[in-house]
Write a protein that holds these residues in place. Structure first.
Motif, PDB file in Angstrom:
ATOM      1  N   VAL A 163       0.827  -1.209   0.000  1.00 51.75           N
ATOM      2  CA  VAL A 163       0.000   0.000   0.000  1.00 51.75           C
ATOM      3  C   VAL A 163       0.861   1.259   0.000  1.00 51.75           C
ATOM      4  O   VAL A 163       0.533   2.246  -0.656  1.00 51.75           O
ATOM      5  CB  VAL A 163      -0.957  -0.002   1.215  1.00 51.75           C
ATOM      6  N   ILE A 164       1.981   1.230   0.747  1.00 50.09           N
ATOM      7  CA  ILE A 164       2.818   2.440   0.845  1.00 50.09           C
ATOM      8  C   ILE A 164       4.092   2.329   0.001  1.00 50.09           C
ATOM      9  O   ILE A 164       5.044   3.047   0.227  1.00 50.09           O
ATOM     10  CB  ILE A 164       3.191   2.732   2.314  1.00 50.09           C
ATOM     11  N   SER A 165       4.070   1.446  -0.996  1.00 46.40           N
ATOM     12  CA  SER A 165       5.223   1.308  -1.893  1.00 46.40           C
ATOM     13  C   SER A 165       5.533   2.636  -2.566  1.00 46.40           C
ATOM     14  O   SER A 165       4.626   3.391  -2.948  1.00 46.40           O
ATOM     15  CB  SER A 165       4.923   0.245  -2.944  1.00 46.40           C
ATOM     16  N   SER A 166       6.795   2.939  -2.719  1.00 45.70           N
ATOM     17  CA  SER A 166       7.200   4.196  -3.368  1.00 45.70           C
ATOM     18  C   SER A 166       6.708   4.263  -4.815  1.00 45.70           C
ATOM     19  O   SER A 166       6.518   5.351  -5.360  1.00 45.70           O
ATOM     20  CB  SER A 166       8.722   4.352  -3.317  1.00 45.70           C
ATOM     21  N   SER A 167       6.478   3.099  -5.427  1.00 47.12           N
ATOM     22  CA  SER A 167       5.978   3.084  -6.813  1.00 47.12           C
ATOM     23  C   SER A 167       4.564   3.654  -6.894  1.00 47.12           C
ATOM     24  O   SER A 167       4.127   4.113  -7.957  1.00 47.12           O
ATOM     25  CB  SER A 167       5.995   1.659  -7.377  1.00 47.12           C
ATOM     26  N   ASN A 168       3.831   3.639  -5.765  1.00 42.18           N
ATOM     27  CA  ASN A 168       2.472   4.180  -5.755  1.00 42.18           C
ATOM     28  C   ASN A 168       2.459   5.701  -5.887  1.00 42.18           C
ATOM     29  O   ASN A 168       1.437   6.279  -6.254  1.00 42.18           O
ATOM     30  CB  ASN A 168       1.743   3.759  -4.478  1.00 42.18           C
ATOM     31  N   ILE A 169       3.568   6.336  -5.583  1.00 38.82           N
ATOM     32  CA  ILE A 169       3.651   7.797  -5.761  1.00 38.82           C
ATOM     33  C   ILE A 169       3.411   8.145  -7.218  1.00 38.82           C
ATOM     34  O   ILE A 169       2.662   9.080  -7.542  1.00 38.82           O
ATOM     35  CB  ILE A 169       5.016   8.330  -5.267  1.00 38.82           C
ATOM     36  N   GLN A 170       4.057   7.391  -8.117  1.00 44.02           N
ATOM     37  CA  GLN A 170       3.867   7.638  -9.551  1.00 44.02           C
ATOM     38  C   GLN A 170       2.449   7.282  -9.971  1.00 44.02           C
ATOM     39  O   GLN A 170       1.837   7.971 -10.803  1.00 44.02           O
ATOM     40  CB  GLN A 170       4.877   6.823 -10.368  1.00 44.02           C
ATOM     41  N   LEU A 171       1.903   6.200  -9.371  1.00 45.45           N
ATOM     42  CA  LEU A 171       0.528   5.814  -9.672  1.00 45.45           C
ATOM     43  C   LEU A 171      -0.434   6.944  -9.328  1.00 45.45           C
ATOM     44  O   LEU A 171      -1.331   7.280 -10.112  1.00 45.45           O
ATOM     45  CB  LEU A 171       0.165   4.554  -8.885  1.00 45.45           C
TER      46      LEU A 171
END
Length: 435
Positions: A163-171
């Motif tokens: 849920v808090i993966s850094s890749s989610n920032i781009q998402l």
């Protein structure tokens, strides 16, 4: 000096001459001065409809209905918006509502008949297709068309790390909701609950509201230090020692907190294409609590919803003012944060009011007022606030703000070691959800 009336009159003249660009500019100026003016929202909705800007019209018509839920033409415009969004089954419900309020209007009758004819045609067409394709040519029973599901999640984000993966920032930068999906998700939440409730029950108003609220969150009755009610992680704690009217107000207030958290959960579920999980619930709750301005926003939202459904004499901002004490009112930066929090809180409050109006009909509101009188709660002045606002963000800006908050939250968690707090929230949600 330019007034609301000046800009409205100007916009109306432009609109009558089909000069939609200038009509829109003028009516937006009028709304900036007073965004509770019913006529202004009427006109801007009609302008957006004529321009075929359906998502903007959808956002405006929600405000219109919240301002006057018993206006037949507001429901007529809502019907036209739903047709534009291709949500025909809901359009028929909305059209029936406009006719219920005014059954002599020819336009309402004609539109209602057109929707029914279209739905019948669609049903017959679907039945014919099934019959023709059937291997054994058996007659297929005609079925009422089901509401098309706009969101069918295939993932299940159960890990806090995911849920808090850094890749989610781009998402969160690349993907966001639109009005059609957003209000469909809100509608689905209410539809699921209303299927389980008998709105014509003869039960006491307190029991009706308690039953309704309990479908969303667990209610626990206990004494609470320095507060009459508290919401956290799908649990509402409430001190029932006061009068019934006070308890009803607290239940509505705490339910608003829950529904705000629910809105963020739905938003995350859509972005992740995931079913609801303890991890998603934990993150949504963290987002609304990790900064003081979001706590302030949350309280302003809950008070706005509570105040909408309670008699005017009962309106107050007690818990909002408690959080407000954490801010320096002589500091311009803090004032900016407060104004942002109240505007965003009011924005979400309008959506929650839209949801709750599906349950709180006129009869229920009258029962609340009757109980208010029976309890002797007459002309008691409660604590107000000088930061009350009628401003709110439109849908496009609202979705931008949510995405920005989600990005900020992930960065904050990863730089301030918030992981353990999230894990604790997840543990609490899991325990509550299993009960």
């Amino acid at each position: 000096m330019e007034t609301v009336e000046f800009y409205y009159s100007q916009a109306k003249n432009f609109y009558n001459n089909k000069d939609y660009t200038h009509a829109l500019e003028s009516i937006q100026k009028a709304i900036t001065i007073d965004n509770r003016n019913f006529n202004c929202w009427f006109l801007i909705t009609e302008i957006y409809l004529d321009l075929n800007r359906i998502e903007e019209a959808s956002s405006c018509v929600i405000t219109l209905i919240n301002l006057d839920v018993n206006n037949s033409h507001a429901w007529y415009l809502r019907t036209r918006v739903l047709i534009g969004l291709k949500r025909y089954d809901e359009a028929l419900i909305s059209s029936n509502k406009s006719l219920e309020l005014n059954n002599t209007n020819y336009k309402y009758q004609k539109l209602n008949n057109n929707i029914k004819e279209f739905l019948d045609f669609r049903t017959n067409k679907n039945s014919t297709t099934v019959n023709n394709s059937s291997v054994n040519n058996k007659t297929t029973e005609k079925k009422t068309p089901q509401k098309e599901k706009i969101f069918n999640p295939i993932n299940k984000y159960e890990s806090i790390f995911k849920v808090i993966s850094s890749s989610n920032i781009q998402l969160f930068k690349d993907k966001k909701l639109n009005s059609e999906i957003y209000y469909n998700l809100l509608d689905n939440v209410m539809e699921d609950v209303l299927k389980k409730i008998d709105k014509n029950s003869k039960a006491h108003i307190y029991n009706k509201i308690t039953q309704f609220v309990s479908y969303f969150a667990e209610i626990q009755y206990e004494s609470i230090d320095n507060a009459d009610g508290l919401y956290s992680c799908n649990v509402i704690k409430i001190d029932r020692s006061g009068k019934i009217t006070k308890t009803i107000a607290i239940l509505i207030h705490e339910l608003a907190h829950h529904l705000l958290s629910e809105i963020f959960e739905l938003y995350l579920m859509y972005l992740f294409n995931s079913k609801k999980t303890d991890a998603i619930e934990a993150f949504a709750w963290y987002v609304l609590n990790f900064k003081e301005e979001y706590l302030l926003m949350n309280e302003y939202c809950a008070h706005t919803v509570e105040n909408y459904f309670m008699p005017f004499q009962y309106n107050n901002y007690e818990s909002f003012n408690r959080v407000l004490k954490k801010f320096n009112l002589s500091n311009s930066e803090d004032i900016e944060k407060i104004n942002f929090a109240t505007k965003l809180g009011n924005t979400f409050a309008q959506d929650i009011i839209y949801m709750l109006n599906k349950y709180f009909d006129d009869n229920l509101k009258k029962e609340i007022k009757k109980q208010f009188i029976l309890d002797g709660c007459v002309l008691k002045i409660f604590e107000g606030t000088k930061f009350k606002t009628n401003d709110f963000f439109n849908d496009e800006m609202k979705f931008d703000k949510i995405n920005a908050i989600l990005i900020e939250s992930i960065i904050y968690i990863r730089t301030h070691f918030g992981f353990l707090e999230l894990v604790n929230y997840k543990r609490i949600f899991r325990k509550v959800n299993k009960r």
